[in-house]
Structures are given as structure tokens and as C-alpha cells.
Design a protein around this motif. Sequence first.
Motif, short mmCIF file in Angstrom:
data_model
loop_
_atom_site.label_atom_id
_atom_site.label_comp_id
_atom_site.label_asym_id
_atom_site.label_seq_id
_atom_site.Cartn_x
_atom_site.Cartn_y
_atom_site.Cartn_z
N ILE A 27 1.00 -1.21 0.02
CA ILE A 27 0.10 0.15 0.12
C ILE A 27 0.71 1.18 0.09
CG2 ILE A 27 -1.81 1.63 1.34
CD1 ILE A 27 -3.08 -1.30 2.59
N THR A 28 2.24 1.19 0.93
CA THR A 28 2.57 2.79 0.82
C THR A 28 3.26 3.00 -0.35
OG1 THR A 28 4.41 1.30 1.79
CG2 THR A 28 2.88 2.53 3.47
N ALA A 29 3.82 1.60 -1.00
CA ALA A 29 4.86 1.70 -2.31
C ALA A 29 3.76 2.50 -3.59
CB ALA A 29 5.25 0.56 -2.03
N SER A 30 2.65 2.05 -4.05
CA SER A 30 1.16 2.53 -4.50
C SER A 30 1.45 3.54 -5.04
CB SER A 30 -0.03 2.06 -3.85
OG SER A 30 -0.28 2.35 -2.89
N SER A 31 0.90 3.64 -6.19
CA SER A 31 0.33 5.16 -6.65
C SER A 31 -0.81 5.65 -6.04
CB SER A 31 0.39 4.94 -8.53
OG SER A 31 -0.03 4.56 -8.75
N LEU A 32 -1.19 5.32 -5.35
CA LEU A 32 -2.56 5.22 -4.93
C LEU A 32 -2.49 6.82 -4.71
CD1 LEU A 32 -4.53 2.45 -3.28
CD2 LEU A 32 -4.88 3.37 -5.20
N PRO A 33 -3.98 7.30 -4.44
CA PRO A 33 -3.79 9.34 -3.60
C PRO A 33 -3.41 8.63 -1.68
CG PRO A 33 -5.43 8.93 -5.13
CD PRO A 33 -5.28 7.61 -4.75
N GLU A 34 -2.69 9.72 -1.45
CA GLU A 34 -2.67 9.72 0.00
C GLU A 34 -3.42 9.17 1.32
OE1 GLU A 34 0.59 8.90 1.42
OE2 GLU A 34 1.64 9.12 -0.49
N GLU A 35 -4.56 10.06 0.62
CA GLU A 35 -6.24 9.71 1.46
C GLU A 35 -6.49 8.09 1.25
OE1 GLU A 35 -9.25 11.62 -1.32
OE2 GLU A 35 -7.87 13.04 -0.20
N ASP A 36 -6.52 7.40 0.18
CA ASP A 36 -6.54 6.24 0.26
C ASP A 36 -5.79 5.65 0.77
OD1 ASP A 36 -9.33 7.58 -1.25
OD2 ASP A 36 -7.61 6.98 -3.47
N LYS A 37 -4.22 5.81 0.81
CA LYS A 37 -3.58 4.74 1.62
C LYS A 37 -4.02 4.38 3.10
CE LYS A 37 0.42 5.40 -1.99
NZ LYS A 37 2.01 5.87 -1.91
N GLU A 38 -4.14 6.15 3.52
CA GLU A 38 -4.27 5.97 4.82
C GLU A 38 -5.78 5.66 5.24
OE1 GLU A 38 -3.10 7.12 7.30
OE2 GLU A 38 -1.76 7.20 6.17
N LYS A 39 -6.79 5.37 3.99
CA LYS A 39 -7.84 4.83 4.78
C LYS A 39 -7.47 2.60 4.19
CE LYS A 39 -11.48 8.50 2.80
NZ LYS A 39 -11.84 8.34 1.78
N LEU A 40 -6.87 2.80 3.36
CA LEU A 40 -6.40 1.12 3.61
C LEU A 40 -5.81 0.68 4.73
CD1 LEU A 40 -5.12 0.44 -0.23
CD2 LEU A 40 -7.23 -0.53 0.57
N LEU A 41 -4.95 2.06 4.98
CA LEU A 41 -4.25 0.76 6.30
C LEU A 41 -4.92 1.34 7.34
CD1 LEU A 41 -0.64 3.15 5.86
CD2 LEU A 41 -1.10 0.50 4.99
N ASN A 42 -6.01 1.58 7.44
CA ASN A 42 -6.93 1.56 8.64
C ASN A 42 -8.41 0.62 8.79
OD1 ASN A 42 -5.21 3.58 10.12
ND2 ASN A 42 -6.67 5.28 8.96
N LEU A 43 -8.23 0.19 7.63
CA LEU A 43 -8.84 -1.08 7.84
C LEU A 43 -8.81 -1.74 8.58
CD1 LEU A 43 -10.04 -2.05 3.62
CD2 LEU A 43 -11.60 -0.85 5.28
N ARG A 44 -9.64 -2.74 8.63
CA ARG A 44 -9.83 -3.70 9.57
C ARG A 44 -10.07 -5.25 9.48
NH1 ARG A 44 -9.59 -3.02 14.99
NH2 ARG A 44 -10.49 -4.40 15.35
N ASP A 45 -8.72 -5.92 8.54
CA ASP A 45 -9.01 -6.25 7.19
C ASP A 45 -7.66 -7.76 7.79
OD1 ASP A 45 -9.71 -8.18 5.41
OD2 ASP A 45 -9.97 -6.89 3.93
N ASN A 46 -8.60 -8.93 7.78
CA ASN A 46 -7.04 -9.72 8.14
C ASN A 46 -6.38 -10.11 6.96
OD1 ASN A 46 -8.09 -10.49 10.71
ND2 ASN A 46 -8.73 -11.90 9.97
N ARG A 47 -6.33 -9.75 5.51
CA ARG A 47 -5.47 -9.47 4.73
C ARG A 47 -4.09 -8.92 4.24
NH1 ARG A 47 -10.17 -10.17 0.64
NH2 ARG A 47 -11.24 -9.10 2.06
#
Length: 123
Positions: A27-47
Motif C-alpha cells: 500500500i505504501t509503495a503504490s501510486s494511490l492518493p495519500e488519503e486512500d492509502k490511509e483509509k486502506l491502512l486503517n481497514l480492519r481486514d485480516n488480509r
Amino acid sequence: MQAIRSQGSGGQNVNKVSTAVHLRFDITASSLPEEDKEKLLNLRDNRISKDGVIIIKAQRYNSQIKNKEDALNRLIVIIKRVTVAVNSRKPTKPTKASKMKRLENKAIQSQKKSLRGKVKESS
């Protein structure tokens, strides 16, 4: 993406062919916008690992190509869940016509029920 051997039944094919797929998406090395990266990192997902890597193991199919497609589709679903903005509901008031219609239906219903009562004998 990395091809690995599938688990479970499959006969002799399981021991020879690497059909399952491990997909790793950093996620951190991807080209996604920063806000989307934060949302992904905050997801409660086992994967999603502590390092911020989404790990998807696809082994539904006996074909490596289908498993790759499955893994990519599952990754897209995770990312879309975060990137799609949810529109908030704007509260509205009922129109004058809808209020009148409701009151008319209420009156009709009330009349029906009053007619269901005991009949009074007149002498």
C-alpha cells in the motif's frame, strides 16, 4: 504475484503444478492518493499485514490464469471499498400532496373499521 502449489484435493496434479497465486500489494509503495492509502491502512481486514501489505491467496480454480484473475478482482474490490465516496442522505419533507393522500387513506381505513362494529337495532 507468485505462483505456489494449491492445498486440498486435486489428485496427482496438486503435487506437480503450481496453480495457486499469492498476490502481494504494498500500500505504501503504490501510486494511490495519500488519503486512500490511509483509509486502506486503517481497514480492519485480516488480509492487510502490519507492514501495510495486502496479501491475497487465490486457489479456487485449477488454472493459474483464473486464479490470477480472481486475486486481481479481489484486490480491486478491497481498493474500491475505500475509494468510492458514500453520499450522505439529505433529509426531505413530505409533499403536501403526499400528506393529503395519507390522510384520505386514513379516513377510508377508519370508515371501513367503524363499519365492522356491531349493528345497532333500531325500533
